[in-house]
Design a protein around this motif. Structure first.
Motif, PDB file in Angstrom:
ATOM      1  N   ALA A 192       0.835  -1.207   0.000  1.00 53.63           N
ATOM      2  CA  ALA A 192       0.000   0.000   0.000  1.00 53.63           C
ATOM      3  C   ALA A 192       0.869   1.255   0.000  1.00 53.63           C
ATOM      4  O   ALA A 192       0.552   2.230  -0.697  1.00 53.63           O
ATOM      5  CB  ALA A 192      -0.934  -0.007   1.208  1.00 53.63           C
ATOM      6  N   LEU A 193       1.968   1.225   0.739  1.00 54.32           N
ATOM      7  CA  LEU A 193       2.869   2.374   0.772  1.00 54.32           C
ATOM      8  C   LEU A 193       3.464   2.634  -0.610  1.00 54.32           C
ATOM      9  O   LEU A 193       3.506   3.786  -1.073  1.00 54.32           O
ATOM     10  CB  LEU A 193       3.980   2.168   1.804  1.00 54.32           C
ATOM     11  N   LEU A 194       3.908   1.592  -1.288  1.00 51.52           N
ATOM     12  CA  LEU A 194       4.455   1.756  -2.635  1.00 51.52           C
ATOM     13  C   LEU A 194       3.404   2.319  -3.590  1.00 51.52           C
ATOM     14  O   LEU A 194       3.704   3.202  -4.403  1.00 51.52           O
ATOM     15  CB  LEU A 194       5.000   0.428  -3.160  1.00 51.52           C
ATOM     16  N   ALA A 195       2.188   1.829  -3.486  1.00 49.17           N
ATOM     17  CA  ALA A 195       1.107   2.323  -4.345  1.00 49.17           C
ATOM     18  C   ALA A 195       0.808   3.793  -4.043  1.00 49.17           C
ATOM     19  O   ALA A 195       0.611   4.594  -4.968  1.00 49.17           O
ATOM     20  CB  ALA A 195      -0.142   1.465  -4.161  1.00 49.17           C
ATOM     21  N   LEU A 196       0.788   4.162  -2.775  1.00 52.33           N
ATOM     22  CA  LEU A 196       0.543   5.558  -2.407  1.00 52.33           C
ATOM     23  C   LEU A 196       1.686   6.469  -2.858  1.00 52.33           C
ATOM     24  O   LEU A 196       1.450   7.600  -3.289  1.00 52.33           O
ATOM     25  CB  LEU A 196       0.327   5.692  -0.898  1.00 52.33           C
ATOM     26  N   ILE A 197       2.915   5.979  -2.784  1.00 52.76           N
ATOM     27  CA  ILE A 197       4.050   6.762  -3.272  1.00 52.76           C
ATOM     28  C   ILE A 197       3.897   7.011  -4.766  1.00 52.76           C
ATOM     29  O   ILE A 197       4.136   8.125  -5.257  1.00 52.76           O
ATOM     30  CB  ILE A 197       5.388   6.062  -2.946  1.00 52.76           C
TER      31      ILE A 197
ATOM     32  N   HIS B 197       5.695  -0.910  12.542  1.00 50.24           N
ATOM     33  CA  HIS B 197       6.177  -2.283  12.341  1.00 50.24           C
ATOM     34  C   HIS B 197       7.695  -2.355  12.557  1.00 50.24           C
ATOM     35  O   HIS B 197       8.198  -3.295  13.171  1.00 50.24           O
ATOM     36  CB  HIS B 197       5.855  -2.769  10.929  1.00 50.24           C
ATOM     37  N   VAL B 198       8.406  -1.377  12.029  1.00 50.35           N
ATOM     38  CA  VAL B 198       9.862  -1.341  12.188  1.00 50.35           C
ATOM     39  C   VAL B 198      10.221  -1.196  13.664  1.00 50.35           C
ATOM     40  O   VAL B 198      11.142  -1.863  14.154  1.00 50.35           O
ATOM     41  CB  VAL B 198      10.479  -0.205  11.339  1.00 50.35           C
ATOM     42  N   ALA B 199       9.481  -0.359  14.367  1.00 48.68           N
ATOM     43  CA  ALA B 199       9.731  -0.200  15.808  1.00 48.68           C
ATOM     44  C   ALA B 199       9.555  -1.523  16.536  1.00 48.68           C
ATOM     45  O   ALA B 199      10.327  -1.848  17.443  1.00 48.68           O
ATOM     46  CB  ALA B 199       8.802   0.862  16.389  1.00 48.68           C
ATOM     47  N   MET B 200       8.567  -2.303  16.135  1.00 45.91           N
ATOM     48  CA  MET B 200       8.331  -3.604  16.770  1.00 45.91           C
ATOM     49  C   MET B 200       9.492  -4.555  16.492  1.00 45.91           C
ATOM     50  O   MET B 200       9.836  -5.375  17.336  1.00 45.91           O
ATOM     51  CB  MET B 200       7.008  -4.193  16.279  1.00 45.91           C
TER      52      MET B 200
ATOM     53  N   ALA C  87      -4.683   4.854   9.913  1.00 42.37           N
ATOM     54  CA  ALA C  87      -5.661   4.689   8.832  1.00 42.37           C
ATOM     55  C   ALA C  87      -6.699   5.811   8.854  1.00 42.37           C
ATOM     56  O   ALA C  87      -7.163   6.248   7.795  1.00 42.37           O
ATOM     57  CB  ALA C  87      -6.350   3.330   8.951  1.00 42.37           C
ATOM     58  N   TYR C  88      -7.036   6.287  10.030  1.00 40.05           N
ATOM     59  CA  TYR C  88      -8.041   7.357  10.130  1.00 40.05           C
ATOM     60  C   TYR C  88      -7.555   8.676   9.520  1.00 40.05           C
ATOM     61  O   TYR C  88      -8.278   9.279   8.722  1.00 40.05           O
ATOM     62  CB  TYR C  88      -8.473   7.546  11.589  1.00 40.05           C
ATOM     63  N   PRO C  89      -6.346   9.154   9.852  1.00 47.41           N
ATOM     64  CA  PRO C  89      -5.879  10.367   9.178  1.00 47.41           C
ATOM     65  C   PRO C  89      -5.695  10.181   7.668  1.00 47.41           C
ATOM     66  O   PRO C  89      -5.901  11.125   6.900  1.00 47.41           O
ATOM     67  CB  PRO C  89      -4.537  10.666   9.858  1.00 47.41           C
TER      68      PRO C  89
ATOM     69  N   ALA D  15       2.383  10.055   3.934  1.00 46.06           N
ATOM     70  CA  ALA D  15       3.118  10.315   5.176  1.00 46.06           C
ATOM     71  C   ALA D  15       2.477   9.589   6.356  1.00 46.06           C
ATOM     72  O   ALA D  15       3.179   8.979   7.177  1.00 46.06           O
ATOM     73  CB  ALA D  15       3.167  11.820   5.439  1.00 46.06           C
ATOM     74  N   PHE D  16       1.152   9.634   6.433  1.00 48.00           N
ATOM     75  CA  PHE D  16       0.472   8.929   7.519  1.00 48.00           C
ATOM     76  C   PHE D  16       0.717   7.422   7.427  1.00 48.00           C
ATOM     77  O   PHE D  16       0.929   6.750   8.429  1.00 48.00           O
ATOM     78  CB  PHE D  16      -1.025   9.226   7.510  1.00 48.00           C
ATOM     79  N   HIS D  17       0.683   6.892   6.210  1.00 47.00           N
ATOM     80  CA  HIS D  17       0.892   5.449   6.067  1.00 47.00           C
ATOM     81  C   HIS D  17       2.345   5.073   6.355  1.00 47.00           C
ATOM     82  O   HIS D  17       2.604   3.987   6.890  1.00 47.00           O
ATOM     83  CB  HIS D  17       0.474   4.972   4.679  1.00 47.00           C
ATOM     84  N   LEU D  18       3.264   5.950   6.022  1.00 38.66           N
ATOM     85  CA  LEU D  18       4.663   5.707   6.369  1.00 38.66           C
ATOM     86  C   LEU D  18       4.822   5.595   7.887  1.00 38.66           C
ATOM     87  O   LEU D  18       5.593   4.772   8.381  1.00 38.66           O
ATOM     88  CB  LEU D  18       5.554   6.812   5.812  1.00 38.66           C
TER      89      LEU D  18
END
Length: 147
Positions: free
Chosen positions: A69-74, A99-102, A121-123, A90-93
């Motif tokens: 989804a991030l690639l598609a939004l980019i 996930h990276v933090a986890m 997802a809300y913003p 930016a919100f999706h990033l």
């Protein structure tokens, strides 16, 4: 306050309303953005059901959906002349960053992980709704009141 058992219904209702609005009122970018957000949400739900999501460890299936989804939004952001794809990307990033933090700090509590990953997802949807509202269709140009 909405009970946690009703949150998925609230989210999917909001998703359907915003995506429907984007398809009815928007243009190509809004159609594609709505499709990305709708498909990503449905795919996340399917992956969570199939693989069982406890949000207590790395969620590679959901991360995969989020990265696509991030690639598609980019792609939409780069090709668009509108502002909302920048905000939505930016919100999706930020959601992907959770996930990276986890991965870096697996001791993050499941509640913080799930809330942090789902919150953005809300913003994103709000950016799509505002961007759709701000878009002026070519057939509406002559109908804009002056003054």
């Amino acid at each position: 306050m909405i009970s946690s058992q009703y949150l998925p219904f609230f989210y999917y209702g909001f998703l359907i309303i915003v995506c429907g609005y984007a398809i009815k009122r928007g243009h190509r970018e809004e159609y594609i953005g709505a499709a990305i957000m709708f498909a990503g949400s449905v795919a996340t739900g399917i992956v969570a059901r199939v693989f069982g999501t406890a949000w207590s460890h790395r969620e590679y299936g959901i991360l995969g959906v989020d990265l696509l989804a991030l690639l598609a939004l980019i792609y939409v952001m780069i090709r668009s002349d509108r502002f909302w794809p920048i905000w939505a990307t930016a919100f999706h990033l930020l959601a992907v960053t959770i996930h990276v933090a986890m991965m870096v700090a697996p001791e993050i509590t499941p509640w913080a992980f799930a809330t942090g990953a789902g919150f953005w997802a809300y913003p994103m949807l709000l950016a799509l709704a505002i961007g759709t509202n701000e878009y002026v269709r070519p057939d509406e140009i002559n109908h804009i009141p002056s003054g």
